[in-house]
Design a protein around this motif. Structure first.
Motif, mmCIF file in Angstrom:
data_model
loop_
_atom_site.group_PDB
_atom_site.id
_atom_site.type_symbol
_atom_site.label_atom_id
_atom_site.label_comp_id
_atom_site.label_asym_id
_atom_site.label_seq_id
_atom_site.Cartn_x
_atom_site.Cartn_y
_atom_site.Cartn_z
ATOM 1 N N ARG A 316 1.562 -13.103 4.727
ATOM 2 C CA ARG A 316 0.515 -12.829 5.720
ATOM 3 C C ARG A 316 0.350 -11.332 5.962
ATOM 4 N NH1 ARG A 316 -0.616 -17.563 9.249
ATOM 5 N NH2 ARG A 316 -1.561 -16.066 10.672
ATOM 6 N N LYS A 319 -2.280 -7.987 1.126
ATOM 7 C CA LYS A 319 -3.613 -8.331 0.636
ATOM 8 C C LYS A 319 -3.686 -7.940 -0.833
ATOM 9 C CE LYS A 319 -7.309 -7.916 3.103
ATOM 10 N NZ LYS A 319 -8.474 -7.421 3.863
ATOM 11 N N ASN A 345 -5.465 -12.300 4.077
ATOM 12 C CA ASN A 345 -4.136 -11.943 3.621
ATOM 13 C C ASN A 345 -3.823 -12.694 2.334
ATOM 14 O OD1 ASN A 345 -3.038 -14.611 4.452
ATOM 15 N ND2 ASN A 345 -3.351 -13.822 6.526
#
Length: 455
Positions: A316, A319, A345
């Motif tokens: 999370r 990216k 994410n």
């Protein structure tokens, strides 16, 4: 409702049967006591069928064997105890349901009748791997139908998947099963052991017992093959099937006993599940990336729901562009990805692309539930692309490539089977983009972090 009401690992040395071992059985009294305790637990479990997994029935290279006669019988005559004879009714409904489900998943089974046994040069009887645990169950008054299974020499993940199939069938046809996982550990613990001595024998037994105590299923499934060979064990593949049956269930193992008195490891362990966990498959060597892709697609196929990203995960906090690839038996079954991140994410990127790879790759039909146990997953996390001056800056093993001309863009991942040269890599990427070699185009390269099963 059908479920596993008892499961355990049972050793099978005939010497622990008094009619065979006599006073010698006293040397492994802890094993005998533990077997008697397990029999009492089966008696009180409420089971209505036995699933016995033995290493000493007919063994095939490419199939799991299942005894198919209506009555299953055996004796310990070849161990000097002809009066120890047992007979059980075969649970033919369960047997046939397992066969059908395994066939759908692409796992071969061999139903062994008397006639087929003669043709194969094997016997359609209860072998001592089954007879020894059954002796203690029978003595305790356990009388119920059973199925007898002998593992095949299949890869670990297929044996585990076969166990998953059994677990699914037990629920579907409403059986309350007691699962008897028959297997001895290393046969090379001492100089006078049946297989001779190997230091890996003790290492294997210690490792397996520790992993089972922690119920670290992925680590059990990933035990090094060379260690298995050197240890000279006969229970590992039975355990793989058993763990597959228990997949998705809350198990708190209890090691009742372990002895190596005669140079062979005898483990008695209760693996009876408690309250079921959320349905989630386990596969050897999975990274968090692959586990998320698998759970995403399996949930979407079975329940038509998109799972939320896990709360406590470093995925999370990242990216990146991601490609999710699916294969069955080494053949591509779907591949969809993003060159650059388009989700919030990395976790959401994987979830989105896992569903797309399974359902929206235009080259393939959507993945079916029957295919799920056979799927192999890989998740490629892409670095940010960098423009290069030309082919001399490429390496098809090290870099992926992107070619672009106007709005047309083609991408090829690195280290693909059959793509050995830069020229070949560029040719495929250009073809995918619809760019002719004579046109002017830009070239970008990128790194990939590949997450796959067993890696």
């Amino acid at each position: 409702m059908g479920k596993v009401v008892h499961a355990g690992i049972y050793p099978h040395p005939p010497i622990i049967v008094p009619e065979v071992g006599g006073k010698e059985a006293e040397k492994v009294s802890a094993t005998v006591d533990a077997m008697e305790e397990m029999a009492r637990r089966v008696k009180g479990s409420g089971a209505d069928t036995l699933v016995v997994i033995s290493p000493h029935g007919p063994v095939f290279r490419d199939a799991v064997a299942m005894l198919a006669e209506s009555t299953l019988s055996g004796s310990l005559a070849r161990f000097g105890a002809p009066n120890v004879e047992l007979k059980y009714h075969n649970d033919k409904h369960l047997l046939e349901a397992i066969e059908v489900e395994a066939d759908r998943a692409g796992i071969r089974t061999a139903k062994i009748t008397e006639r087929k046994a003669t043709a194969y040069g094997v016997q359609a009887v209860l072998d001592h791997g089954a007879m020894v645990p059954l002796y203690f169950l029978h003595k305790e008054g356990v009388r119920m139908p059973m199925v007898h299974i002998t593992f095949g020499m299949l890869p670990a993940k297929q044996l585990f998947a076969f166990g998953q199939i059994i677990g699914k069938v037990l629920q579907r046809i409403n059986r309350r099963a007691a699962v008897v996982i028959s297997g001895d550990l290393s046969h090379r613990l001492t100089e006078d052991a049946p297989g001779g001595y190997s230091p890996d024998g003790q290492e294997f037994d210690r490792k397996l017992v520790d992993l089972l105590s922690d119920y670290d299923v992925p680590a059990v499934l990933s035990i090094n093959h060379s260690l298995l060979e050197s240890a000279g064990e006969c229970g590992y593949r039975s355990i793989l099937i058993g763990l597959g049956i228990l997949d998705g269930k809350a198990v708190q193992p209890e090691i009742l006993s372990y002895e190596g008195t005669f140079g062979v490891g005898y483990l008695v362990a209760d693996l009876t599940p408690g309250v079921a966990r959320k349905k989630e498959q386990t596969t050897p060597g999975e990274s968090e990336h692959v586990r998320l892709a698998r759970k995403t697609l399996e949930t979407f196929v079975r329940e038509k729901e998109i799972i939320p990203p896990p709360q406590d995960t470093p995925l999370r906090k990242e990216k990146a562009g991601v490609f999710v690839s699916l294969k069955i038996d080494g053949q591509l079954r779907g591949c969809i990805g993003t060159i650059e991140p388009v989700q919030k994410n990395l976790a959401e990127e994987i979830i989105e692309n896992a569903i797309s790879a399974g359902f929206y790759d235009p080259r393939f039909k959507p993945v079916t539930e029957e295919e799920l146990p056979r799927l192999e997953y890989s998740v490629d996390v892409l670095s940010e692309p960098e423009e290069v001056s030309g082919p001399n800056d490429l390496d098809p093993k090290k870099y992926g490539v992107i070619v672009q001309s106007g709005g047309r863009k083609g991408l090829l991942l690195p280290d693909l089977e059959g793509v050995e040269t830069v020229e070949h890599q560029l040719s495929i990427a250009l073809q995918k983009a619809g760019i002719s070699p004579g046109e002017k185009y830009s070239i970008y390269r990128f790194h990939v972090k590949r997450h796959s099963q067993g890696a």
